[in-house]
Scaffold this active site. Structure first.
Site, PDB file in Angstrom:
ATOM      1  N   ARG A  35       0.822  -1.215   0.000  1.00  0.00           N
ATOM      2  CA  ARG A  35       0.000   0.000   0.000  1.00  0.00           C
ATOM      3  C   ARG A  35       0.856   1.265   0.000  1.00  0.00           C
ATOM      4  O   ARG A  35       0.434   2.293  -0.534  1.00  0.00           O
ATOM      5  CB  ARG A  35      -0.932  -0.002   1.208  1.00  0.00           C
ATOM      6  CG  ARG A  35      -2.062  -0.991   1.017  1.00  0.00           C
ATOM      7  CD  ARG A  35      -2.965  -1.055   2.203  1.00  0.00           C
ATOM      8  NE  ARG A  35      -4.255  -1.616   1.806  1.00  0.00           N
ATOM      9  CZ  ARG A  35      -5.228  -1.894   2.659  1.00  0.00           C
ATOM     10  NH1 ARG A  35      -5.072  -1.654   3.938  1.00  0.00           N
ATOM     11  NH2 ARG A  35      -6.360  -2.394   2.227  1.00  0.00           N
ATOM     12  N   LYS A 195     -17.790 -16.885   3.980  1.00  0.00           N
ATOM     13  CA  LYS A 195     -19.243 -16.814   4.166  1.00  0.00           C
ATOM     14  C   LYS A 195     -20.001 -16.269   2.970  1.00  0.00           C
ATOM     15  O   LYS A 195     -19.587 -15.269   2.375  1.00  0.00           O
ATOM     16  CB  LYS A 195     -19.547 -15.890   5.351  1.00  0.00           C
ATOM     17  CG  LYS A 195     -19.134 -16.431   6.680  1.00  0.00           C
ATOM     18  CD  LYS A 195     -19.854 -15.643   7.747  1.00  0.00           C
ATOM     19  CE  LYS A 195     -19.145 -15.633   9.068  1.00  0.00           C
ATOM     20  NZ  LYS A 195     -19.299 -14.304   9.685  1.00  0.00           N
ATOM     21  N   GLY A 345      -8.901  -8.787   1.044  1.00  0.00           N
ATOM     22  CA  GLY A 345      -7.704  -8.877   1.884  1.00  0.00           C
ATOM     23  C   GLY A 345      -7.048 -10.244   1.840  1.00  0.00           C
ATOM     24  O   GLY A 345      -5.846 -10.360   1.563  1.00  0.00           O
ATOM     25  N   GLY A 368     -12.665  -4.166   1.606  1.00  0.00           N
ATOM     26  CA  GLY A 368     -14.073  -3.789   1.730  1.00  0.00           C
ATOM     27  C   GLY A 368     -14.519  -2.839   0.625  1.00  0.00           C
ATOM     28  O   GLY A 368     -15.621  -2.968   0.091  1.00  0.00           O
TER      29      GLY A 368
END
Ligand code: ADP
Ligand code: MG
Length: 390
Positions: A35, A195, A345, A368
């Site tokens: 990053r 999930k 991630g 996200g």
């Protein structure tokens, strides 16, 4: 979105929002500086265009107020090495900060302390936004990873200063919204991870747009249940079996599920691992990875794809015995001619561990944020710069 190149930088103080939320080990060593590297193009542009001072604003971790362990010293140090310039961390006191900025030499690179130390950041307080905006003449946002957060440094400041998007933010939005707008076909999405509930928004928005949706990871278990198969002790979401069934009915020709899997008695007992067909999962075991036949069939679909988007590991890749599925699809993605994008991630960690990251066209720096964009949501940090959703 307003482009960084549309603003005059010469002789002006520029507040740059970056996303330096990097992993740091106990000893203060940055274990992944992706990053920081990703922001260099924008920072060099500002220095080359003679900004009088570059004031970097970033957050690190999720402290509630000041936390000695989350100060930005190690981050500034790494940036300084990469930029080959001094980078000075400013004190955690905005009055002192103002003085130091006024005394700074032409072309200085300064860094505010961790934004999360200031309570006004996450609450998007008007007062804190004003205090930040008074430090500079111009604002540039290059923090894609926080573009989905309506925080002061993301949405408050650009309402008070001339503002634009930096190169990283522009590229991320262009690539990801391009997937929704006009992907080269066939377009294949490979979705895994833990999930369904985390990814249902993305699946719903992608399903009508893709030609193939390959499903792996624990998420596949709930789909197998929906098909009436037994998955033993595997991680499943019983409350989402109906959702999985509806998706299977909606697009049976697009959805591809695993045909074999790696099971074991327990995640901590990789020595008990074996490969079985998905209709032969022993009741006392759980699924921890996709099997090699599934990797091959996924690889075949990937090989003929014009565009691939991958989010979510195929198995518990943190355990070497259960990483082969994720590494196998990583190799397949790296080897194809089509345009490839990886976001999320853990997915980014998996592609990096596989050693294949350099052969992917775009690796998103936003977990996200990339998922929210692909869900079709407007990101507050993009909208405030005049950008529209995908
Ligand atoms: P990303 O961060 O890329 O969006 P997720 O956070 O959704 O990905 O999912 C990553 C997690 O899913 C990993 O920690 C991995 O161990 C877990 N996972 C993948 N497959 C399984 C499985 N079969 N059983 C349990 N956990 C799994
Ligand atoms: Mg994750």
């Amino acid at each position: 979105m307003r482009d960084i190149r549309s603003l005059e930088m010469r002789g002006r103080r520029v507040l740059v929002r970056t996303d330096y939320n990097v992993p740091i080990s106990e000893g203060g060593v940055i274990t992944d500086d992706t990053r920081i590297r990703a922001s260099l193009q924008t920072l060099r542009y500002l220095l080359d265009n003679e900004a009088s001072a570059v004031i970097i604003a970033t957050s690190l971790g999720r402290p509630k107020g000041y936390d000695e362990k989350l100060r930005l010293g190690p981050v500034a140090q790494r940036l300084s090495e990469l930029l080959a310039r001094d980078v000075e961390v400013l004190p955690f006191d905005l009055d002192e900060v103002r003085g130091q900025i006024l005394r700074a030499n032409q072309g200085s690179v300064l860094m505010l302390e961790n934004l999360r130390f200031y309570p006004g950041e996450t609450s998007n307080s008007t007062e804190f936004s004003h205090q930040l905006s008074e430090l500079a003449d111009v604002y540039v946002d290059d923090a894609f990873g926080t573009a989905h957060r309506a925080h002061a440094s993301v949405v408050g400041v650009p309402q008070l200063l001339e503002s634009a998007a930096g190169f990283l933010l522009m590229r991320e939005v262009e690539v990801l919204s391009g997937l929704l707008r006009d992907p080269r076909r066939p377009f294949t999405a490979l979705i895994g991870g833990a999930k369904i509930s985390d990814k249902i928004g993305v699946i719903n928005n992608l399903l009508p747009r893709v030609d193939n949706l390959l499903i792996g990871g624990a998420m596949a278990n709930t789909f197998l249940l929906a098909k009436g198969l037994e998955v033993g002790k595997s991680l499943v979401e019983r409350e989402n079996v109906e959702v999985a069934r509806r998706l299977l009915e909606e697009a049976p020709e697009k959805l591809v599920l695993p045909t074999d899997c790696v099971v074991a008695d327990d995640m901590g007992m990789p020595e008990t691992a074996r490969v079985v067909p998905v209709d032969r999962v022993p009741a006392a075991t759980a699924i921890f990875d996709i099997g090699s036949a599934t990797v091959r069939s996924f690889a075949e679909v990937l090989a003929t794809s014009g565009t691939v988007f991958w989010n979510g590991p195929m198995g518990v890749f943190e355990v070497p015995r259960f990483a082969e599925g994720s590494f196998g699809v990583a190799r397949a993605i790296a080897s194809i001619a089509g345009y490839t994008v990886v976001g999320g991630g853990d997915s980014v960690a998996a592609i990096e561990q596989s050693g294949m990251a350099d052969d992917v066209d775009h690796i998103s720096t936003g977990g996200g944020a990339s998922l929210e964009l692909l869900e079709g949501k407007d990101l507050p940090g993009v909208a405030v710069l005049g950008g529209i959703g995908a």
